[in-house]
Design a protein around this motif. Structure first.
Motif, PDB file in Angstrom:
ATOM      1  N   PRO A  85       4.899  -2.685  -5.534  1.00 18.63           N
ATOM      2  CA  PRO A  85       4.152  -3.230  -4.423  1.00 18.63           C
ATOM      3  C   PRO A  85       4.104  -2.726  -3.538  1.00 18.63           C
ATOM      4  O   PRO A  85       5.634  -2.430  -3.032  1.00 18.63           O
ATOM      5  N   LEU A  86       3.449  -2.596  -2.504  1.00 14.98           N
ATOM      6  CA  LEU A  86       3.897  -2.270  -0.922  1.00 14.98           C
ATOM      7  C   LEU A  86       2.872  -3.215  -0.043  1.00 14.98           C
ATOM      8  O   LEU A  86       1.753  -3.167  -0.140  1.00 14.98           O
ATOM      9  N   LEU A 111      -0.494   6.173  -1.711  1.00 11.93           N
ATOM     10  CA  LEU A 111      -0.008   4.802  -2.011  1.00 11.93           C
ATOM     11  C   LEU A 111      -0.929   3.491  -2.014  1.00 11.93           C
ATOM     12  O   LEU A 111      -0.667   2.315  -2.174  1.00 11.93           O
ATOM     13  N   HIS A 112      -2.252   3.867  -2.283  1.00 15.84           N
ATOM     14  CA  HIS A 112      -3.472   2.933  -2.450  1.00 15.84           C
ATOM     15  C   HIS A 112      -3.184   1.997  -3.632  1.00 15.84           C
ATOM     16  O   HIS A 112      -3.337   0.655  -3.352  1.00 15.84           O
ATOM     17  N   ARG A 113      -2.690   2.443  -4.742  1.00 15.86           N
ATOM     18  CA  ARG A 113      -2.602   1.328  -5.676  1.00 15.86           C
ATOM     19  C   ARG A 113      -1.546   0.539  -5.573  1.00 15.86           C
ATOM     20  O   ARG A 113      -1.395  -0.811  -5.741  1.00 15.86           O
ATOM     21  N   ALA A 114      -0.504   0.822  -4.906  1.00 16.20           N
ATOM     22  CA  ALA A 114       0.712   0.078  -4.384  1.00 16.20           C
ATOM     23  C   ALA A 114       0.183  -1.043  -3.360  1.00 16.20           C
ATOM     24  O   ALA A 114       0.717  -2.197  -3.253  1.00 16.20           O
ATOM     25  N   ALA A 166      -2.965  -2.171  -3.016  1.00 21.50           N
ATOM     26  CA  ALA A 166      -3.942  -2.868  -3.416  1.00 21.50           C
ATOM     27  C   ALA A 166      -3.293  -4.086  -4.240  1.00 21.50           C
ATOM     28  O   ALA A 166      -3.958  -4.926  -4.757  1.00 21.50           O
ATOM     29  N   SER A 167      -2.243  -3.745  -4.828  1.00 20.09           N
ATOM     30  CA  SER A 167      -1.464  -4.547  -6.065  1.00 20.09           C
ATOM     31  C   SER A 167      -1.545  -6.131  -5.641  1.00 20.09           C
ATOM     32  O   SER A 167      -1.926  -7.039  -6.446  1.00 20.09           O
ATOM     33  N   GLU A 168      -1.180  -6.337  -4.364  1.00 20.28           N
ATOM     34  CA  GLU A 168      -0.934  -7.846  -3.944  1.00 20.28           C
ATOM     35  C   GLU A 168      -1.351  -7.857  -2.479  1.00 20.28           C
ATOM     36  O   GLU A 168      -1.686  -8.947  -1.807  1.00 20.28           O
ATOM     37  N   GLY A 169      -2.450  -6.888  -2.229  1.00 19.25           N
ATOM     38  CA  GLY A 169      -3.239  -7.140  -0.727  1.00 19.25           C
ATOM     39  C   GLY A 169      -2.130  -6.661   0.183  1.00 19.25           C
ATOM     40  O   GLY A 169      -0.985  -6.973  -0.024  1.00 19.25           O
ATOM     41  N   ALA A 170      -2.483  -5.711   1.118  1.00 23.36           N
ATOM     42  CA  ALA A 170      -1.498  -5.080   1.852  1.00 23.36           C
ATOM     43  C   ALA A 170      -2.150  -5.020   3.408  1.00 23.36           C
ATOM     44  O   ALA A 170      -3.390  -4.987   3.880  1.00 23.36           O
ATOM     45  N   ARG A 171      -1.200  -4.851   4.642  1.00 20.88           N
ATOM     46  CA  ARG A 171      -1.801  -4.375   5.737  1.00 20.88           C
ATOM     47  C   ARG A 171      -1.354  -2.974   6.031  1.00 20.88           C
ATOM     48  O   ARG A 171      -0.254  -2.616   5.786  1.00 20.88           O
ATOM     49  N   VAL A 172      -2.195  -2.144   6.555  1.00 24.57           N
ATOM     50  CA  VAL A 172      -1.805  -0.805   6.987  1.00 24.57           C
ATOM     51  C   VAL A 172      -2.013  -0.817   8.431  1.00 24.57           C
ATOM     52  O   VAL A 172      -3.106  -1.151   9.018  1.00 24.57           O
ATOM     53  N   VAL A 173      -0.974  -0.334   9.057  1.00 26.99           N
ATOM     54  CA  VAL A 173      -0.979  -0.082  10.696  1.00 26.99           C
ATOM     55  C   VAL A 173      -0.999   1.182  11.101  1.00 26.99           C
ATOM     56  O   VAL A 173      -0.105   1.871  10.785  1.00 26.99           O
ATOM     57  N   SER A 174      -2.147   1.522  11.946  1.00 29.90           N
ATOM     58  CA  SER A 174      -2.374   2.984  12.122  1.00 29.90           C
ATOM     59  C   SER A 174      -2.256   3.180  13.660  1.00 29.90           C
ATOM     60  O   SER A 174      -2.640   2.509  14.429  1.00 29.90           O
ATOM     61  N   VAL A 175      -0.749   3.637  14.110  1.00 28.24           N
ATOM     62  CA  VAL A 175      -0.468   3.733  15.709  1.00 28.24           C
ATOM     63  C   VAL A 175      -1.091   5.011  16.222  1.00 28.24           C
ATOM     64  O   VAL A 175      -0.827   6.137  16.064  1.00 28.24           O
ATOM     65  N   SER A 176      -2.016   4.608  17.044  1.00 25.93           N
ATOM     66  CA  SER A 176      -2.769   5.409  17.774  1.00 25.93           C
ATOM     67  C   SER A 176      -2.267   5.556  19.267  1.00 25.93           C
ATOM     68  O   SER A 176      -0.907   5.524  19.427  1.00 25.93           O
ATOM     69  N   SER A 177      -3.137   5.797  20.083  1.00 25.84           N
ATOM     70  CA  SER A 177      -2.538   5.889  21.551  1.00 25.84           C
ATOM     71  C   SER A 177      -3.815   6.030  22.632  1.00 25.84           C
ATOM     72  O   SER A 177      -4.849   6.357  22.109  1.00 25.84           O
TER      73      SER A 177
END
Length: 305
Positions: free
Chosen positions: A97-98, A137-140, A142-153
Motif C-alpha cells: 500500500p501507499l 500507483l493507483h492500486r497501491a 486505493a488498497s487502504e485509501g490514500a491522499r495525493v498532494v499535487s504541488v502547484s503554484s
C-alpha cells in the motif's frame, strides 16, 4: 475551509500531534527545497518515507540528514519524471500500500526543450510525469485509501492549458506561460482525479506552497529573476522552506481534510477565487470540471502515443 494555521506556520507545527506510524509515503523531488522539509515533517510524525529523486546521491545525503534529525530510516528510489521509462520502473517496483503521495518535484521556466517524444519539458515533467506516476500507483493508493498532494503554484495564473498547442510546436515559446500551463494542469488533475477515485477512498488536492528561494529557480537568469522580484516586491512575502512545506504537509495529513478532494490550498487554508491582477487564489479555469476531464483524456492519449 480554515484550519487554524496560516502563512507563517511550519510543516512541523502543522503535523504536531498527528501519528503517521505505519503510513507509507512517497515524496517526489524529496532531495531539495520544500521536498526535504515535507519529507522531514512526515518522517518526524512516524511515517515510512521514500524520497523519489533523479539524483540518487543527493537523495541518499538527504535521507541521512532526515534520519539524523528524526530518528526514522528514509528510503530513496530513482525517479525521473521527464522519462516515462523511469516512471514505469518506479511504479512496477513499488510493492504494497501507499498512503500518501506528494507530487512535489518540478522544473520552472526552462528554455524551450522537447523530450524525445516531442513533449514540452515543463508539461512533460510537472504534469505528465506525475499523471503517469499517480495512475501507475493507483492500486497501491486505493488498497487502504490514500491522499495525493499535487504541488502547484500561483504561476498557474499565467496560463490555462492551451489544448490546441500544448507542446509549443507552432506558437511562440514563453517559459513562464509554459510553467503556468503545467501548474494549471496540476490543479486540474486534482479536480478530475478526486472525481474519478472518490469511490476508491483516494482524495487529491492541490496547493500553492508560497514564494521560497530554492533551486527551482536554477534555469532563470539572475537578472531576469531580480527583475521579476522588483516588479512584484510589494506583493511578495518570502517564506522559509519550513513554511513553504507546511501547506503540503497539511494537505497530506490534516484530519480536517478527511474525505475532502479537488480543492486548492494556499497558506494552509482553502483558497478562494483569484481576483484578476492579484497573485493569490485559484483561477476559475484551473478548477473547471469540463477542462479537468478533457485534460485527463488528452493526457491518456499523449501517453499512449
Amino acid at each position: 475551509m480554515t484550519t487554524g494555521f496560516n502563512a507563517q506556520s511550519t510543516a512541523a507545527e502543522v503535523v504536531a500531534g498527528i501519528d503517521l506510524t505505519g503510513r507509507r509515503v512517497v515524496v517526489t523531488g524529496g532531495s531539495s527545497g520544500i521536498g526535504v522539509e515535507t519529507a522531514r515533517a512526515l518522517a518526524g510524525a512516524g511515517a515510512d518515507v521514500t524520497l523519489a529523486v533523479r539524483d540518487l546521491a543527493a537523495g541518499q545525503r538527504t535521507a541521512v540528514d532526515i534520519t539524523a534529525t528524526t530518528g526514522r530510516p528514509v528510503g530513496v528510489a530513482r525517479l525521473d519524471l521527464s522519462d516515462q521509462a523511469s516512471v514505469a520502473a518506479f511504479t512496477a517496483n513499488w510493492d504494497g500500500p501507499l498512503h500518501i503521495l506528494v507530487n512535489n518535484a518540478g522544473v520552472m521556466a526552462t528554455p524551450l526543450t522537447h523530450t524525445p517524444e516531442g513533449w514540452e519539458l515543463q508539461f512533460a515533467t510537472n504534469h505528465l510525469g506525475h499523471f503517469a506516476l499517480t495512475n501507475g500507483l493507483h492500486r497501491a493508493l486505493a488498497s487502504e485509501g490514500a491522499r495525493v498532494v499535487s504541488v502547484s503554484s500561483a504561476g498557474h495564473l499565467g496560463s490555462d492549458v492551451v489544448f490546441d498547442d500544448i507542446h509549443y510546436r507552432a506558437r511562440p515559446y514563453n517559459p513562464w506561460e509554459a510553467y503556468g500551463q503545467s501548474k494549471t494542469a496540476n490543479i486540474l488533475f486534482a479536480v478530475e482525479a478526486s472525481q474519478r477515485w472518490a469511490a476508491d477512498g483516494i482524495t487529491v488536492n492541490s496547493l500553492m506552497p508560497g514564494v521560497i528561494r530554492t533551486n527551482l529557480t536554477r534555469h532563470i537568469d539572475e537578472e531576469e529573476l531580480n527583475r521579476r522580484i522588483r516588479e512584484r516586491a510589494t506583493a511578495i512575502v518570502w517564506k522559509t522552506v519550513e513554511q513553504g512545506a507546511a501547506t503540503s504537509v497539511l494537505v497530506a495529513t490534516s484530519p480536517a481534510l478527511d474525505g475532502v478532494g479537488g480543492k486548492y490550498f494556499e497558506d494552509c487554508a482553502e483558497a478562494g477565487l483569484n481576483v484578476p491582477g492579484e497573485r493569490t487564489g485559484v483561477a476559475p479555469y484551473a478548477i473547471d470540471p469540463e477542462s479537468a476531464a478533457r485534460l485527463w483524456k488528452v493526457s491518456e492519449e499523449i501517453l499512449a502515443g
